[in-house]
Design a protein around this motif. Structure first.
Motif, short mmCIF file in Angstrom:
data_model
loop_
_atom_site.label_atom_id
_atom_site.label_comp_id
_atom_site.label_asym_id
_atom_site.label_seq_id
_atom_site.Cartn_x
_atom_site.Cartn_y
_atom_site.Cartn_z
N ALA A 620 0.86 -1.19 0.00
CA ALA A 620 0.00 0.00 0.00
C ALA A 620 0.89 1.23 0.00
CB ALA A 620 -0.92 0.00 1.22
N VAL A 621 0.51 2.24 -0.76
CA VAL A 621 1.32 3.44 -0.91
C VAL A 621 0.49 4.66 -0.53
CG1 VAL A 621 2.72 4.82 -2.49
CG2 VAL A 621 2.60 2.34 -2.78
N LYS A 677 -4.73 -2.83 3.27
CA LYS A 677 -5.64 -1.88 2.63
C LYS A 677 -5.48 -0.54 3.33
CE LYS A 677 -9.04 -0.31 0.10
NZ LYS A 677 -8.90 -0.18 -1.35
N LEU A 678 -5.13 0.49 2.58
CA LEU A 678 -4.96 1.84 3.13
C LEU A 678 -6.22 2.66 2.82
CD1 LEU A 678 -2.77 3.60 4.55
CD2 LEU A 678 -2.14 4.40 2.27
N ARG A 684 -5.46 5.46 7.81
CA ARG A 684 -5.64 4.17 8.48
C ARG A 684 -5.21 3.03 7.57
NH1 ARG A 684 -9.09 7.76 8.93
NH2 ARG A 684 -10.22 7.09 7.06
N LEU A 685 -4.43 2.13 8.12
CA LEU A 685 -3.96 0.96 7.39
C LEU A 685 -4.61 -0.27 7.99
CD1 LEU A 685 -1.97 -0.17 5.21
CD2 LEU A 685 -0.37 -0.56 7.12
N TYR A 686 -5.26 -1.06 7.14
CA TYR A 686 -5.87 -2.32 7.57
C TYR A 686 -4.98 -3.49 7.13
CZ TYR A 686 -10.10 0.46 8.23
OH TYR A 686 -11.00 1.40 8.64
N GLY A 687 -4.99 -4.55 7.93
CA GLY A 687 -4.23 -5.73 7.57
C GLY A 687 -4.88 -6.98 8.12
#
Length: 820
Positions: A620-621, A677-678, A684-687
């Protein structure tokens, strides 16, 4: 990106969601091809998974319909990723076809193949069909519903094309034992034949409408079981055929009506009793019968196909390799063709005496014939050559990154009015597109213009004159060929015919540029539109034409991509791009594909097919290109140890940042994040981890500066993260795993003390991780893989064939209308 594998728990592991913070509205999903079982440590599971308690009332979810829009076109395989510009959506994955949701039986024009509109949506496989003699027909198979009606394995369709609601024989069942408890479920009917006042059915079932019937039954044309007709087999019956007052049966059985009968026998039509005068048996399964009645039973001619190598009749055993012919006494005739693989279908044209055979063979009588061929009346192989080629199979737990292995096959044959109809699994015939169904002139063997275009395997035909009933595994007919990538018009829900970018293997990730003019593809493909492109390509977003100046040579698979400010970031298994070494992650020019040597993020990790030396599964960037996040089974990045399989890097150089994210759970020797998922705002970054399937939301800006491990919240489900999307304060989570009530659940965050029964699709409040009550259902164990928010609602992609509820057929892609 994601990885999915079987674990000791017996359920599939987590999977990947797509990159985020990019100019797109959708998510994406992917799972690892590896199926190596991880050793689950019981103590670790006990420490990380809370004890279940009574389910609370869940907070309301988004304002979306729970019913899928069945008018929206779907795909015949997994949809891994979706991107949208608000008027169009591009989908990618393991499909080669996009079309309307027609269900698994359709009526088509016998000349053109055009689908005749019908409301009869069959939700399960159709194995057999037969005319009722009055303009209607019967369908048989493994289905449980036809449109809004409960119909288990058998249904009668009236001449006006409506379901016969008064016909009572609609519950063909079998009993299975689950956890020591006997449970009734839909049985399988594989063959049917109409004879006078009755319908004979064969398959794998033990009751019809509650009347005990072991794999054979007779049903009156009024739909009532004929209780005086008693026949039973000890294994599945694959074929039934009626001639005069006799019923011929073939199958996998070795015992019929309590006596030994090897795979072939004859019964009395009157009462189902075995006819002792017919003595033929085979040493292997019989799959197909073609019976021509003679003046007497002894003069009947029976042709059979299967997987046998010898036939015994009238005390004589002769070699017969998968095809044979016997007379009405069971004596073996001189007709002696052979096939080098199983024969699944046999039919004879009464006008010319030509016999057609189909199956999974590649040779007949030692000559090349790909899955279908013909013999003349004298038994000589004709020159008919359908030249079938190409194949597409649905995904299972294996082959996640690539198209599954597939064999061209023929399972259905019918001759009508000088034309032979052929159905099975194939893409082309005689060099022309004919997806799974084709027809040929009996006289010349040449392909006709008939083009019904079903999306998957065809198992049966019934010709009704100007129309033909077609049934099988397909969910769609009348669609279009598109392989790996397709473009959908959101206003109509149908294919946009102006776009074509067919790939020779899976497209796993899509990226639409900020100006919406280019579409970047990453995956396991080697060509796009017939032109070499090694796992990475760029195409015109309007037409699908290749961007000619962009052709990097990536030496191994690309699983995840992101496009930012003139660069393409990519992650996967690769170790080189052209002559430049790059270990699993790289940044290249979006213009010409050259490697940016100022950015390096080499990952390393354990060896073996599960880990691939520390591959990158997801990236993710940040929207401003300031940070790059990588996830996968790596242990170091640029030589820096990373214990949790997730890393935050400098967007400028790829250097490991001083602050990192953590808190990743484990139930095995190694632990790592497989999916990222950003949020679109980059906050917020999901993982999702590899095991035990925890979901994380991290602070993507401050990282671990203000919160332990940088975590905002975490929770757990029984299936790993595949699809992911945050929109309007809701986090959508797509997964595989169990069915609601049979192992499908998530934990109720933020307390994580209550197990909530849902399946494969979950909607959380993004702020605190609270699970909401919005929970549409999906039927496939491999579940949901991608999401996109569009003006019409929420697009969902995956492996499913039923969506929203048990009654709505929708394959690969579906729309839930409303506000996500």
């Amino acid at each position: 990106m994601s990885a999915s594998r079987l674990r000791a728990s017996g359920r599939p592991g987590p999977s990947r969601a797509g990159t985020s913070g990019r100019p797109r509205l959708g998510g994406l999903a992917l799972a690892s091809a590896a199926t190596t079982t991880l050793v689950v440590v019981a103590a670790a599971l006990a420490a990380t998974v809370p004890t279940a308690s009574a389910a609370p009332v869940l907070p309301p979810g988004p304002a979306l319909s729970l019913t899928a829009d069945s008018s929206f076109w779907g795909a015949n395989g997994r949809v891994d990723d979706i991107v949208s510009n608000g008027t169009k959506a591009w989908i990618a994955g393991g499909f080669d076809y996009v079309g309307p949701n027609t269900g698994r039986a359709v009526t088509v024009d016998s000349s053109s193949g055009a689908t005749v509109p019908s409301s009869n949506i069959v939700d399960g496989t159709v194995n057999a069909s037969a005319p009722d003699g009055k303009g209607g027909y019967y369908l048989a198979g493994d289905f449980s519903r036809v449109s809004d009606l409960r119909r288990q394995g058998l249904v009668h369709i009236k001449p006006d094309a409506t379901v016969d609601r008064s016909w009572p024989a609609s519950a063909v069942t079998t009993t299975v034992t689950v956890g020591g408890v006997a449970k009734s479920q839909t049985g399988s009917v594989t063959s049917i034949a109409v004879a006078g006042d009755r319908l004979i059915i064969g398959g794998d079932f033990d009751a019809v409408n509650g009347v005990p019937s072991s794999r054979l039954a007779a049903i009156g044309l009024d739909g009532n079981v004929i209780s005086t007709w008693r026949a039973s087999a000890n294994a599945p019956v694959n074929a039934v055929a009626v001639a005069g007052d006799s019923v011929y049966v073939g199958g996998s059985f070795t015992n019929l009506n309590g006596a030994g009968r090897g795979h072939l026998s004859r019964l009395r039509l009157l009462d189902g009793a075995t006819d002792p005068t017919f003595t033929a048996t085979t040493n292997g399964a019989v799959y197909a019968l073609d019976v021509r009645a003679g003046a007497t039973r002894a003069q009947d001619r029976v042709k059979l196909g299967g997987d046998f190598t010898a036939v015994t009749g009238s005390g004589v055993t002769s070699t017969r390799t998968r095809i044979a012919s016997v007379d009405g006494n069971g004596a073996i005739t001189s007709w002696a063709p052979s096939a080098n693989g199983p024969v699944r279908a046999v039919t004879t044209d009464t006008a010319t005496g030509t016999t057609f055979v189909g199956g999974t063979f590649s040779q007949l009588n030692g000559q090349n014939r790909t899955q279908v061929g013909a013999y003349d009346a004298a038994g000589a192989l004709t020159g008919f050559n359908a030249a079938l080629a190409g194949c597409q199979a649905p995904h299972t737990l294996k082959s996640t990154y690539t198209l599954p292995p597939c064999t061209v096959e023929v399972q259905a044959l019918q001759v009508a009015a000088g034309t032979v109809f052929v159905g099975g699994v194939f893409t082309t015939s005689q060099g022309s597109l004919r997806h799974d169904a084709a027809s040929y002139s009996v006289a010349t063997g040449q392909l006709t213009s008939w083009l019904p275009m079903p999306g998957a395997r065809v198992r049966t035909f019934t010709n009704l004159g100007s129309t033909t009933v077609m049934g099988g595994d397909f969910v769609s007919a009348g669609g279009q060929y598109r392989r790996g990538v397709a473009k959908i018009d959101l206003a109509t829900g149908t294919l946009d015919p102006t776009f074509r970018a067919d790939a020779d293997n899976m497209v796993l990730d899509l990226e639409l540029t900020a100006d919406r003019t280019k579409l970047y593809l990453g995956g396991t493909f080697k060509s796009v539109n017939g032109v070499t492109r090694q796992r990475l390509a760029a195409v015109d977003a309007n037409t699908g034409a290749l961007v000619t100046g962009f052709a990097p040579k990536v030496n191994k698979d690309v699983y995840t991509i992101a496009v930012r400010q003139g660069y393409v970031y990519l992650g996967g298994q690769f170790t080189a791009i052209g002559a430049v070494t790059r270990q699993h992650a790289a940044r290249i020019s979006a213009l010409n594909g050259s490697v940016d040597t100022t950015w390096t993020a080499d990952t390393n990790g354990p060896t073996g097919t599960t880990y691939h030396e520390g591959m990158v599964l997801s990236l993710a960037v940040a929207p401003d290109n300031s940070r790059v996040f990588l996830a996968g089974p790596f242990k170091t990045v640029n030589g820096v140890a990373l214990p949790d399989g997730i890393v935050a890097l400098s967007g400028a150089t790829g250097a490991v940042l001083p602050r990192q994210l953590g808190g990743v759970q484990s139930c095995g020797t190694y632990h790592w994040v497989v999916a990222l998922k950003l949020s679109d705002d980059g906050q917020r970054l999901y993982g999702g981890d590899v095991c035990p399937d925890w979901i994380y939301q991290w602070d993507a800006v401050n990282l671990s500066q203000t919160k332990a491990n940088g975590l905002n919240w975490d929770t757990a489900c029984n299936g790993g993260m595949q699809g992911a999307l945050e929109v309007n304060g809701t986090f959508y989570y797509g997964t595989h795993g169990g069915t609601k009530g049979s192992g499908g659940y998530c934990w109720q965050s933020p307390s994580n003390t209550t197990e909530i029964a849902q399946q494969r699709f979950f909607a959380f409040r993004a702020g605190d991780g609270a699970l909401t009550d919005y929970a549409p259902q999906f039927d496939s164990p491999m579940g949901v893989w991608s999401f996109a928010a569009i003006p019409q609602g929420l697009l969902v992609g995956g492996d499913f064939t039923v969506a929203g509820d048990r009654n709505t057929v929708a394959q690969g892609l579906t729309l839930f209308r409303g506000t996500p």
